[in-house]
Design an enzyme around this catalytic site. Structure first.
Site, PDB file in Angstrom:
ATOM      1  N   ASP A  40      28.650  36.891  40.330  1.00 31.49           N
ATOM      2  CA  ASP A  40      28.532  35.469  40.002  1.00 31.49           C
ATOM      3  C   ASP A  40      27.078  35.014  40.100  1.00 31.49           C
ATOM      4  O   ASP A  40      26.588  34.279  39.243  1.00 31.49           O
ATOM      5  CB  ASP A  40      29.396  34.628  40.950  1.00 31.49           C
ATOM      6  N   LYS A 116      43.686  30.478  42.227  1.00 29.87           N
ATOM      7  CA  LYS A 116      43.126  31.417  41.244  1.00 29.87           C
ATOM      8  C   LYS A 116      43.470  32.814  41.750  1.00 29.87           C
ATOM      9  O   LYS A 116      42.871  33.307  42.710  1.00 29.87           O
ATOM     10  CB  LYS A 116      41.616  31.239  41.124  1.00 29.87           C
ATOM     11  N   CYS A 411      35.668  60.643  79.358  1.00 32.23           N
ATOM     12  CA  CYS A 411      35.766  61.493  80.546  1.00 32.23           C
ATOM     13  C   CYS A 411      35.748  62.980  80.213  1.00 32.23           C
ATOM     14  O   CYS A 411      35.728  63.811  81.113  1.00 32.23           O
ATOM     15  CB  CYS A 411      37.035  61.150  81.330  1.00 32.23           C
TER      16      CYS A 411
HETATM   17  S1  IVH Z   1      43.855  29.660  33.371  1.00 28.36           S
HETATM   18  C1  IVH Z   1      42.833  28.916  29.212  1.00 28.36           C
HETATM   19  N1  IVH Z   1      44.875  29.817  35.767  1.00 28.36           N
HETATM   20  O1  IVH Z   1      40.924  33.807  36.154  1.00 28.36           O
HETATM   21  C2  IVH Z   1      42.981  29.109  30.646  1.00 28.36           C
HETATM   22  N2  IVH Z   1      43.454  31.574  35.069  1.00 28.36           N
HETATM   23  O2  IVH Z   1      38.040  33.733  35.780  1.00 28.36           O
HETATM   24  C3  IVH Z   1      42.614  30.461  31.109  1.00 28.36           C
HETATM   25  N3  IVH Z   1      43.174  33.351  36.711  1.00 28.36           N
HETATM   26  O3  IVH Z   1      40.912  35.056  32.909  1.00 28.36           O
HETATM   27  C4  IVH Z   1      42.962  30.850  32.439  1.00 28.36           C
HETATM   28  N4  IVH Z   1      44.484  32.508  38.258  1.00 28.36           N
HETATM   29  O4  IVH Z   1      42.651  35.977  34.541  1.00 28.36           O
HETATM   30  C5  IVH Z   1      44.087  30.405  34.874  1.00 28.36           C
HETATM   31  N5  IVH Z   1      45.879  29.840  37.858  1.00 28.36           N
HETATM   32  C6  IVH Z   1      45.104  30.417  36.951  1.00 28.36           C
HETATM   33  C7  IVH Z   1      44.477  31.651  37.207  1.00 28.36           C
HETATM   34  C8  IVH Z   1      43.641  32.190  36.225  1.00 28.36           C
HETATM   35  C9  IVH Z   1      43.711  33.517  37.931  1.00 28.36           C
HETATM   36  C10 IVH Z   1      42.238  34.294  36.088  1.00 28.36           C
HETATM   37  C11 IVH Z   1      42.500  34.604  34.639  1.00 28.36           C
HETATM   38  C12 IVH Z   1      41.223  34.209  33.951  1.00 28.36           C
HETATM   39  C13 IVH Z   1      40.231  34.306  35.052  1.00 28.36           C
HETATM   40  C14 IVH Z   1      38.983  33.518  34.772  1.00 28.36           C
END
Ligand code: IVH
EC number: 6.5.1.2
Length: 699
Positions: A40, A116, A411
């Protein structure tokens, strides 16, 4: 790691190449040369440079792509599988929300906040409700056909509850339990263990012809073509519809998606989900915030890489890569010989980690570790950091095997390698010094003046071999020691006399019986009331104590049998026999407790089992954070003793059964979890007021 480092023009091309390589590996098979935080930070540095020098923008740059991956499959996606933009703090999240409001010309009608999930995105195509094809995200435009793995993915039904044509989208991951199991299965088949759950999920999704199967878990968070009307449903309603169709969603977890009406509410829910991270049974690497309503999403639209109506509030990585420098072998007070990894210091979620647990020798072998390896280290919440696995592909050939000790490092005696955890054949005698120090500790017998230097001196002089010897020490013996004047001697003898009258639970705890820490010792002592009753108990009787299962009961019985000679001597010396074991007094009994104590009665099983009363009767209490006010001086053990004196039950973790949380300064995830569960929270001062009659009188 959140502030992007500045790149020079010479560095830019290198940075793009490094990021592209890392992203390719990440999307291909989950092996990664960079930790999430480093990736990142690199991408942010690249983006900052590109903003200053747009004319130098590289086509390869990870900032402008639909996705980061080079591992493209050959099956085109119905609509691109987008990524998410990231923010790294509450302020950045507020700025993002404000910019979305500006774009819309109004505040979004509502937000949806959800975890996420730290796995890999997939698309699962259903026709008339039957699963037909599963694709990886690939580069976002086309993915790889992985339909063959669908049967191993929990939460991804072969048939939906309705005969709909739909493409479900969501994340596939290994839960922590699935990850542990997967590595057991892999090593049993001679395969290299997965470095972390994400790598494991990536490898498993793409694997073909494995002689074993590994179970994964799916969480749906999007759908294409549902009900022939994409974008008609609010996101939160869509998630409910997906769950009703039979797909697993994060609604099945403590970090369930929540609709929020304001940015303040969003921020609170983000913090809540972040706070429960360590307790979740799967990894999350952030919290996703989405404009909930379909109309807001449509109006905001999407860029080529990510939607403008959603953002990921990234959390610091829990996995970091560092180097395994050495393995230390420490002998515990019961003779257990435990390996510990010495690491090149690495900051994980704000904490510098220099050591990590390696559990036991079998675990080292299972993970295939070598000295000098680059390794993944995991740290979450208050959990002790642990080494997960080596990055085998990064080996240089200079790595050395880890040498296991052939004799007890303390020991020199032989090692009993019969169990997973190795143990010196001398058991606790090997650790006479450590045992004495532990027994004299503040939460056990609290013998001031008997610290480590003095304990070593006493053992080396042959005056003390076990705990009972401490109670036979004479003035002359102590005066014969170096640096032991008459004042120190008298003070130590007085402290030993006080220790002789400590309550049973502390004496029991001081013995270091395996399977009984401080709170378990209190429970056993309160249940049986006397050492004689504890010693007379068989495994079945012991198992009646809350929290003791049959296995632990057998262990405690055999430990006590092993300690039998010591226990006889302690009893003869009057240790642990002179004071009534504190149990929750009934209000009337509380007034007469002093009299009972003066009468010198010992607690009885009947008395100990009387229904608890007092201000905390029926309460299950957890203490977290640092105590302040009248409770500032109390150790956690003393807090727990206080809770039990007031009729409550003390526990160390928050669960649905918890009824009260005492949250001091810097209370973290436990407070968040308690609030999430709607548990009453008191600060130390409020709690002290509630327990005013039970507080220890200041010396
Ligand atoms: S929404 C159009 N919701 O994070 C919306 N993504 O860094 C696209 N991911 O490619 C994704 N949890 O693989 C969404 N609750 C969530 C998520 C999520 C994990 C992942 C997904 C995406 C990546 C982006």
């Amino acid at each position: 790691m959140n502030n992007a480092a500045l790149l020079t023009s010479g560095d830019y091309a290198d940075a793009v190449a490094t990021a592209t390589r890392a992203a390719a590996a990440y999307y291909a098979d989950g092996t990664t040369t960079l930790g999430d935080d480093e990736y990142d930070a690199l991408v942010r540095a690249i983006a900052a440079y590109e903003q200053e020098h747009p004319e130098e923008l590289s086509e390869q740059s990870p900032t402008g792509k639909v996705a980061g991956g080079a591992a493209e499959g050959d099956v085109p996606h119905s609509v691109p599988m987008l990524s998410l933009d990231n923010v790294f703090s509450g302020e950045e999240l507020a700025d993002w929300a404000a910019s979305l409001e500006r774009r819309l010309g109004r505040a979004p009608a509502g937000w949806c906040v959800e975890p996420k999930l730290d796995g890999l995105a997939i698309a699962a195509r259903y026709e008339a409700g039957a699963l037909r094809q599963v694709l990886t995200r690939g580069n976002g435009l086309a993915g790889e056909d992985i339909t063959h793995t669908a049967g191993d993915v929990l939460g991804l039904p072969a048939v939906l509850a309705e005969p709909v044509d739909v493409e479900l989208r969501g994340e596939v991951l290994l839960t922590h339990a699935q990850f542990e199991l997967a590595n057991e299965i892999r090593t049993a088949h001679g395969a290299v263990p997965f470095a972390n759950p994400r790598n494991g999920a990536a490898g498993t999704l793409r694997a073909k012809d494995r002689p074993y199967r590994i179970e994964l878990t799916f969480f749906a968070y999007d759908a294409v073509g549902l009900d022939g009307a994409d974008g008609a449903l609010a996101h939160s309603a869509l998630l409910e519809r997906l769950a009703a169709l039979g797909a697993n969603t994060a609604a099945s977890t403590a970090a369930a998606p929540q609709r929020c009406e304001s940015v303040e509410e969003v921020q609170r829910r983000v913090e809540e989900i972040a706070g429960m991270r360590a307790a979740l049974p799967f990894g999350i690497d952030g919290v996703v915030v989405k404009a909930d309503d379909a109309a807001d999403q449509a109006q905001a639209g999407s860029g080529s890489r990510a939607p403008r109506w959603a953002v990921a509030r990234k959390l610091a990585a829990e996995h970091k890569v560092t180097r395994l420098l050495a393995v230390e072998w420490a002998v515990g007070r019961t003779g257990i010989i435990a390996p510990r990894a010495v690491l090149e210091p690495v900051v994980i979620d704000g904490v510098t980690v220099s050591f990590a647990t390696l559990h036991n020798p079998a675990d080292i072998e299972r993970r295939g570790l070598m000295l000098g390896d680059r390794v993944f280290v995991y740290r979450a919440g208050d959990v002790i950091p642990r080494v997960e696995a080596p990055l085998v592909e990064e080996r240089t050939g200079a790595e050395q095997p880890i040498v296991f000790p052939s004799a007890c490092p303390r020991c020199g005696e032989a090692i009993d390698t019969g169990e997973q955890r190795w143990r010196c054949v001398r058991g606790r005698n090997c650790q006479a010094v450590a045992s004495i120090i532990y027994a004299a500790g503040r939460d056990q017998l609290d013998i001031e003046g008997l610290g480590s230097t003095r304990a070593v001196q006493l053992v080396e002089a042959g005056l003390v071999r076990d705990l009972a010897d401490v109670f036979t020490l004479t003035r002359e013996q102590l005066l014969s020691l170096e640096r032991m004047g008459s004042t120190s001697t008298d003070n130590l003898l007085a402290a030993i006399e006080t220790a002789r009258t400590r309550p049973l639970n502390r004496v029991l705890c001081a013995l270091g019986v395996r399977g009984t820490g401080r709170s378990m010792s209190r429970r056993i002592a309160a249940h049986f009331g006397s050492m004689a009753a504890i010693r007379a108990a068989d495994a079945e009787t012991l198992a009646a104590v809350e929290g003791i299962g049959p296995e632990k009961a057998r262990l405690v019985v055999s430990e006590l049998a092993e300690l039998s000679a010591l226990l006889d001597r302690l009893a003869a010396l009057g240790v642990g026999t002179q004071v009534t074991e504190p149990t929750a007094p009934a209000p009337a009994a509380a007034e007469t407790a002093e009299g009972a104590g003066a009468a010198g009665g010992t607690g009885t099983a009947e008395g100990a089992q009387a229904a608890p009363a007092g201000p905390l009767a029926g309460e299950a209490v957890v203490v977290t954070g640092s105590m302040t006010g009248p409770l500032a001086a109390l150790s956690r053990n003393e807090m727990n003793e206080l809770i039990e004196r007031a009729g409550g039950r003390a526990s160390s973790s928050v669960s649905k059964r918890t009824t009260l949380l005492v949250a001091g300064e810097k209370a973290g995830s436990k407070r968040a979890k308690a609030e999430e569960l709607g548990i009453r929270v008191l600060d130390p001062e409020q709690f002290a007021t509630l327990l005013a009659d039970h507080l220890p009188v200041a010396a």
